[in-house]
Design a protein around this motif. Structure first.
Motif, PDB file in Angstrom:
ATOM      1  N   THR A 175      -1.529   7.662  48.284  1.00 44.65           N
ATOM      2  CA  THR A 175      -2.728   7.320  49.054  1.00 44.65           C
ATOM      3  C   THR A 175      -2.395   6.427  50.245  1.00 44.65           C
ATOM      4  O   THR A 175      -1.424   5.672  50.224  1.00 44.65           O
ATOM      5  N   ASP A 177      -7.701  -1.796  51.488  1.00 47.50           N
ATOM      6  CA  ASP A 177      -7.870  -2.575  50.259  1.00 47.50           C
ATOM      7  C   ASP A 177      -8.583  -3.911  50.497  1.00 47.50           C
ATOM      8  O   ASP A 177      -8.322  -4.597  51.487  1.00 47.50           O
ATOM      9  N   GLY A 218      -3.278  -0.512  52.546  1.00 46.90           N
ATOM     10  CA  GLY A 218      -2.749  -0.381  51.192  1.00 46.90           C
ATOM     11  C   GLY A 218      -2.587   1.091  50.870  1.00 46.90           C
ATOM     12  O   GLY A 218      -2.496   1.930  51.769  1.00 46.90           O
ATOM     13  N   GLY A 219      -2.558   1.380  49.589  1.00 46.93           N
ATOM     14  CA  GLY A 219      -2.371   2.755  49.138  1.00 46.93           C
ATOM     15  C   GLY A 219      -0.940   2.970  48.678  1.00 46.93           C
ATOM     16  O   GLY A 219      -0.004   2.405  49.255  1.00 46.93           O
ATOM     17  N   TYR A 226       2.733   1.861  50.696  1.00 41.42           N
ATOM     18  CA  TYR A 226       3.736   0.949  50.134  1.00 41.42           C
ATOM     19  C   TYR A 226       5.060   1.678  49.871  1.00 41.42           C
ATOM     20  O   TYR A 226       6.128   1.188  50.221  1.00 41.42           O
ATOM     21  N   PHE A 256      -9.650   6.356  51.969  1.00 46.27           N
ATOM     22  CA  PHE A 256      -9.703   5.870  50.579  1.00 46.27           C
ATOM     23  C   PHE A 256      -9.831   4.332  50.594  1.00 46.27           C
ATOM     24  O   PHE A 256      -9.183   3.657  51.397  1.00 46.27           O
ATOM     25  N   TRP A 313     -10.083   0.741  48.031  1.00 43.24           N
ATOM     26  CA  TRP A 313      -9.900   0.184  46.683  1.00 43.24           C
ATOM     27  C   TRP A 313     -10.079  -1.327  46.754  1.00 43.24           C
ATOM     28  O   TRP A 313      -9.685  -1.961  47.738  1.00 43.24           O
ATOM     29  N   ASN A 345       1.402   7.531  43.109  1.00 47.38           N
ATOM     30  CA  ASN A 345       0.126   7.417  42.410  1.00 47.38           C
ATOM     31  C   ASN A 345      -1.019   8.028  43.226  1.00 47.38           C
ATOM     32  O   ASN A 345      -1.437   7.478  44.243  1.00 47.38           O
ATOM     33  N   MET A 390      -1.444   5.824  37.496  1.00 45.48           N
ATOM     34  CA  MET A 390      -2.113   4.605  37.017  1.00 45.48           C
ATOM     35  C   MET A 390      -3.243   4.948  36.052  1.00 45.48           C
ATOM     36  O   MET A 390      -3.573   6.127  35.862  1.00 45.48           O
ATOM     37  N   TYR A 440      -6.388   4.901  36.084  1.00 43.36           N
ATOM     38  CA  TYR A 440      -7.495   5.708  36.613  1.00 43.36           C
ATOM     39  C   TYR A 440      -7.261   7.203  36.355  1.00 43.36           C
ATOM     40  O   TYR A 440      -8.138   7.924  35.897  1.00 43.36           O
ATOM     41  N   TRP A 441      -6.021   7.683  36.636  1.00 45.38           N
ATOM     42  CA  TRP A 441      -5.713   9.112  36.489  1.00 45.38           C
ATOM     43  C   TRP A 441      -5.428   9.458  35.032  1.00 45.38           C
ATOM     44  O   TRP A 441      -5.661  10.587  34.603  1.00 45.38           O
ATOM     45  N   THR A 488      -0.145  -6.581  44.654  1.00 43.90           N
ATOM     46  CA  THR A 488      -0.624  -5.227  44.974  1.00 43.90           C
ATOM     47  C   THR A 488       0.496  -4.424  45.645  1.00 43.90           C
ATOM     48  O   THR A 488       1.111  -4.909  46.594  1.00 43.90           O
ATOM     49  N   GLY A 489       0.723  -3.238  45.135  1.00 41.21           N
ATOM     50  CA  GLY A 489       1.701  -2.349  45.766  1.00 41.21           C
ATOM     51  C   GLY A 489       3.129  -2.620  45.337  1.00 41.21           C
ATOM     52  O   GLY A 489       4.046  -1.907  45.757  1.00 41.21           O
ATOM     53  N   GLY A 533       4.496  -2.088  42.474  1.00 40.40           N
ATOM     54  CA  GLY A 533       4.968  -0.932  41.711  1.00 40.40           C
ATOM     55  C   GLY A 533       5.318   0.238  42.630  1.00 40.40           C
ATOM     56  O   GLY A 533       6.339   0.916  42.441  1.00 40.40           O
ATOM     57  N   ASP A 534       4.491   0.470  43.634  1.00 38.47           N
ATOM     58  CA  ASP A 534       4.758   1.558  44.589  1.00 38.47           C
ATOM     59  C   ASP A 534       5.997   1.237  45.420  1.00 38.47           C
ATOM     60  O   ASP A 534       6.793   2.129  45.737  1.00 38.47           O
TER      61      ASP A 534
HETATM   62  P1  AMP Z   1       0.123  -0.935  42.580  1.00 39.35           P
HETATM   63  O1  AMP Z   1      -0.208  -2.378  42.725  1.00 39.35           O
HETATM   64  O2  AMP Z   1       1.577  -0.649  42.829  1.00 39.35           O
HETATM   65  O3  AMP Z   1      -0.358  -0.320  41.319  1.00 39.35           O
HETATM   66  O4  AMP Z   1      -0.641  -0.168  43.747  1.00 39.35           O
HETATM   67  C1  AMP Z   1      -1.766  -0.686  44.417  1.00 39.35           C
HETATM   68  C2  AMP Z   1      -2.228   0.291  45.484  1.00 39.35           C
HETATM   69  O5  AMP Z   1      -2.682   1.482  44.857  1.00 39.35           O
HETATM   70  C3  AMP Z   1      -3.382  -0.253  46.297  1.00 39.35           C
HETATM   71  O6  AMP Z   1      -2.950  -0.469  47.625  1.00 39.35           O
HETATM   72  C4  AMP Z   1      -4.474   0.811  46.222  1.00 39.35           C
HETATM   73  O7  AMP Z   1      -4.962   1.205  47.483  1.00 39.35           O
HETATM   74  C5  AMP Z   1      -3.814   1.985  45.538  1.00 39.35           C
HETATM   75  N1  AMP Z   1      -4.691   2.601  44.522  1.00 39.35           N
HETATM   76  C6  AMP Z   1      -5.622   1.977  43.757  1.00 39.35           C
HETATM   77  N2  AMP Z   1      -6.247   2.851  42.937  1.00 39.35           N
HETATM   78  C7  AMP Z   1      -5.668   4.063  43.173  1.00 39.35           C
HETATM   79  C8  AMP Z   1      -5.854   5.378  42.640  1.00 39.35           C
HETATM   80  N3  AMP Z   1      -6.762   5.631  41.697  1.00 39.35           N
HETATM   81  N4  AMP Z   1      -5.060   6.371  43.105  1.00 39.35           N
HETATM   82  C9  AMP Z   1      -4.135   6.127  44.045  1.00 39.35           C
HETATM   83  N5  AMP Z   1      -3.914   4.934  44.617  1.00 39.35           N
HETATM   84  C10 AMP Z   1      -4.665   3.898  44.182  1.00 39.35           C
END
Ligand code: AMP
Length: 299
Positions: free
Chosen positions: A9, A13, A27-28, A32, A78, A80, A122, A146, A148-149, A230-231, A233-234
């Protein structure tokens, strides 16, 4: 040549931690992961964003040589919002607005399809599968997801996991997916689905690596100041995949090195809000932390 494709994504954020808050920041998972991978290679990003995504964010992608030919521009970006309490390993999602992601049906540019490495970041598992199907040959593919999915599309997600080589997941998601408190068990279950390798991230406590005949516990960088995880993990997964791409080596030994690089890049991510700190980090800063980890792990 674009040898690493990343799908994920691009988001705007709103994030709150005990150390501050930001609104509508970039974000997304795709943002990241691609910025993290760009320390090592020129990743191609597959995603969707709306006209509300400010120009400065597009400029950040181009400044870091991220190929955005696979980013569709339509509708609204998107969004969040999430909040961290003092345990910064756990986030509480306040709101998820899929917007243009809800109808995203990716078409990969021809020059993306030949890449040898693929990171299914993700995002909706349906999109992950659509991207995987459009790749020519058999790239070395990794996946992240994550809660959510897992809640919404578990069956589809399990199908994607069965088709890739490396699965990366954080500890709470691994527990949730297999309904077990035990991470060693969850790691084995991930491998039973088909991948050669599994990594379970444990935030500030490092990561566990599983293969069919080995186990490795990787450290995280001992960071004193975490402002916004935030991010992280990505960034971990993007850094790991960027390292595998530049070295062209998917041996177990090299994946262990890639995990350490991924952890270090994640540490720079968590030191600031949004992508602010990571975007001013240099490869030499990453190498310095890599050498320090080598030193502190000796016994
Ligand atoms: P992380 O902290 O590595 O889990 O990732 C955080 C990022 O994931 C944030 O910048 C969000 O914009 C993005 N994010 C949050 N929810 C979702 C989702 N359901 N699907 C994809 N990306 C998401």
């Amino acid at each position: 040549m674009t040898n690493l494709i990343i799908v994920g994504t691009i988001g705007l954020d709103d994030v709150e931690t005990p150390f501050g808050k930001v609104k509508s920041s970039l974000g997304g998972s795709g943002s990241y992961a691609s910025l993290a991978a760009s320390f090592f290679c020129r990743p191609g990003l597959v995603s969707v964003a709306g006209s509300d995504l400010p120009d400065k964010h597009w400029q950040l992608f181009s400044k870091n040589k991220i190929d955005t030919a696979g980013v569709e521009k339509t509708g609204k970006t998107f969004r969040w919002s999430g909040k961290y309490l003092f345990d910064m390993n756990e986030v509480k999602t306040k709101k998820t607005e899929l917007n243009s992601l809800a109808n995203f049906d990716p078409t990969l540019p021809p020059h993306f399809r030949e890449a040898k490495f693929l990171f299914l970041g993700n995002i909706d598992p349906t999109i992950q599968l659509q991207v995987l199907k459009q790749m020519k040959g058999k790239p070395f593919a990794a996946i992240d997801t994550m809660d959510y999915w897992i809640e919404l599309k578990k069956e589809k997600l399990l199908r994607v996991i069965s088709k890739i080589q490396l699965v990366v997941m954080n500890e709470s998601e691994a527990r949730m997916l297999f309904d077990t408190p035990n991470l060693i068990k969850a790691g084995r279950e991930l491998l039973n689905l088909g991948p050669d390798y599994a990594v379970i991230k444990k935030g500030e406590h490092g990561a566990l690596f599983f293969s069919h005949n080995a186990f490795f516990s990787a450290p995280s960088y001992p960071l004193e100041e975490v402002k916004d995880p935030t991010g992280a993990g990505d960034s971990f997964a993007g850094g790991l995949m960027g390292y595998l791409t530049i070295t062209g080596d998917t041996s177990e030994k090299n994946i262990r090195k890639g995990i350490v690089y991924g952890s270090i890049i994640a540490s720079f991510c968590a030191e600031g809000f949004s992508l602010n700190y990571l975007s001013s980090t240099k490869l030499k800063d990453i190498k310095e932390r890599y050498n320090l980890i080598k030193k502190i792990r000796k016994f």
